[in-house]
Design an enzyme around this catalytic site. Structure first.
Site, PDB file in Angstrom:
ATOM      1  N   ASN A  10       0.867  -1.169   0.000  1.00 26.77           N
ATOM      2  CA  ASN A  10       0.000   0.000   0.000  1.00 26.77           C
ATOM      3  C   ASN A  10       0.911   1.229   0.000  1.00 26.77           C
ATOM      4  O   ASN A  10       1.421   1.625   1.049  1.00 26.77           O
ATOM      5  CB  ASN A  10      -0.914  -0.015   1.227  1.00 26.77           C
ATOM      6  CG  ASN A  10      -1.842   1.184   1.302  1.00 26.77           C
ATOM      7  OD1 ASN A  10      -1.785   2.090   0.489  1.00 26.77           O
ATOM      8  ND2 ASN A  10      -2.695   1.191   2.315  1.00 26.77           N
ATOM      9  N   LYS A  17       3.144   0.770   3.270  1.00 23.38           N
ATOM     10  CA  LYS A  17       2.731  -0.253   4.230  1.00 23.38           C
ATOM     11  C   LYS A  17       2.775  -1.591   3.500  1.00 23.38           C
ATOM     12  O   LYS A  17       2.472  -1.660   2.310  1.00 23.38           O
ATOM     13  CB  LYS A  17       1.314   0.021   4.736  1.00 23.38           C
ATOM     14  CG  LYS A  17       1.202   1.288   5.542  1.00 23.38           C
ATOM     15  CD  LYS A  17      -0.237   1.560   5.924  1.00 23.38           C
ATOM     16  CE  LYS A  17      -0.340   2.915   6.598  1.00 23.38           C
ATOM     17  NZ  LYS A  17      -1.735   3.343   6.764  1.00 23.38           N
ATOM     18  N   ASP A 146      -9.663   0.765  -4.554  1.00 24.55           N
ATOM     19  CA  ASP A 146     -10.485   1.229  -3.450  1.00 24.55           C
ATOM     20  C   ASP A 146     -11.886   1.630  -3.900  1.00 24.55           C
ATOM     21  O   ASP A 146     -12.820   1.602  -3.112  1.00 24.55           O
ATOM     22  CB  ASP A 146      -9.804   2.431  -2.788  1.00 24.55           C
ATOM     23  CG  ASP A 146      -9.616   2.227  -1.304  1.00 24.55           C
ATOM     24  OD1 ASP A 146      -9.744   1.093  -0.829  1.00 24.55           O
ATOM     25  OD2 ASP A 146      -9.358   3.229  -0.605  1.00 24.55           O
TER      26      ASP A 146
END
Length: 197
Positions: A10, A17, A146
């Site tokens: 991410n 991350k 997303d």
């Protein structure tokens, strides 16, 4: 260790991350964060096997440098061969994507073109994809958008409230974000209340 783990990345504008997940159980084998990227304070923090490690990220302190550090840790822990694919969280998929998508040149071009709608996130997501392709050239790279969870929103819901010309000329509409989190919450809720998804 057999190669059935998924490395999830991410990439934010100044962070990365990551988690090495067992796709059957959802358990994380390794996780961490690279932060303060693009500054001399860039660091990477790793949690693995009950211990935590931290190191400075070398110049140029970017996403590629962070992924290079991550790969070094994966090699140190003898985990590279356990990875079967790389998953990338991508913030904006526009109207093009409603499910996880195998990344190819067309997908990368779409992510780049959609940067006008997500200028802080899509460029960083694309940098992470290219860095991961360089580090893991033989592994499948998959984008999880997303905005995908919300693609079933009816037209009246995603267009209402703005001048229609903004949608026609610039693709501006309600897309819905944090879809990966919404999807997880919906799945857990269905289990907890014993109702069909």
């Amino acid at each position: 260790m057999k190669n059935n783990y998924i490395l999830v990345l991410n990439c934010g504008s100044s962070s990365l991350k990551f988690s090495l997940l067992n796709p059957e159980t959802g358990a994380s084998l390794l996780s961490g964060l690279a932060e303060c990227l693009l500054t001399e304070q860039a660091i990477i923090k790793i949690k693995y096997d009950g211990s935590k490690q931290q190191a400075s990220i070398p110049a140029p302190f970017d996403h590629q440098s962070a992924i290079t550090c991550l790969v070094q840790y994966l090699k140190q822990f003898d985990l590279v061969s356990s990875i079967s694919a790389i998953g990338h969280r991508v913030v904006h998929g526009g109207e093009n994507y409603c499910q996880p998508t195998l990344i190819n040149e067309d997908v990368k071009t779409s992510i780049e073109n959609l940067a006008r709608l997500a200028p802080l996130h899509n460029p960083a997501n694309l940098i992470g994809i290219k860095a991961a392709e360089s580090a893991f050239p033989n592994l499948a790279q998959v984008a999880v958008f997303d905005t995908a969870f919300h693609q079933t929103m009816p037209e009246k819901a995603y267009i209402y409230g703005i001048p229609y010309a903004l949608y026609q000329d610039h693709g501006i509409r309600r897309y819905g974000f944090h879809g990966t989190s919404h999807y997880f919450v919906v799945q857990q809720t269905a289990k907890l209340i014993d109702k069909p998804l």
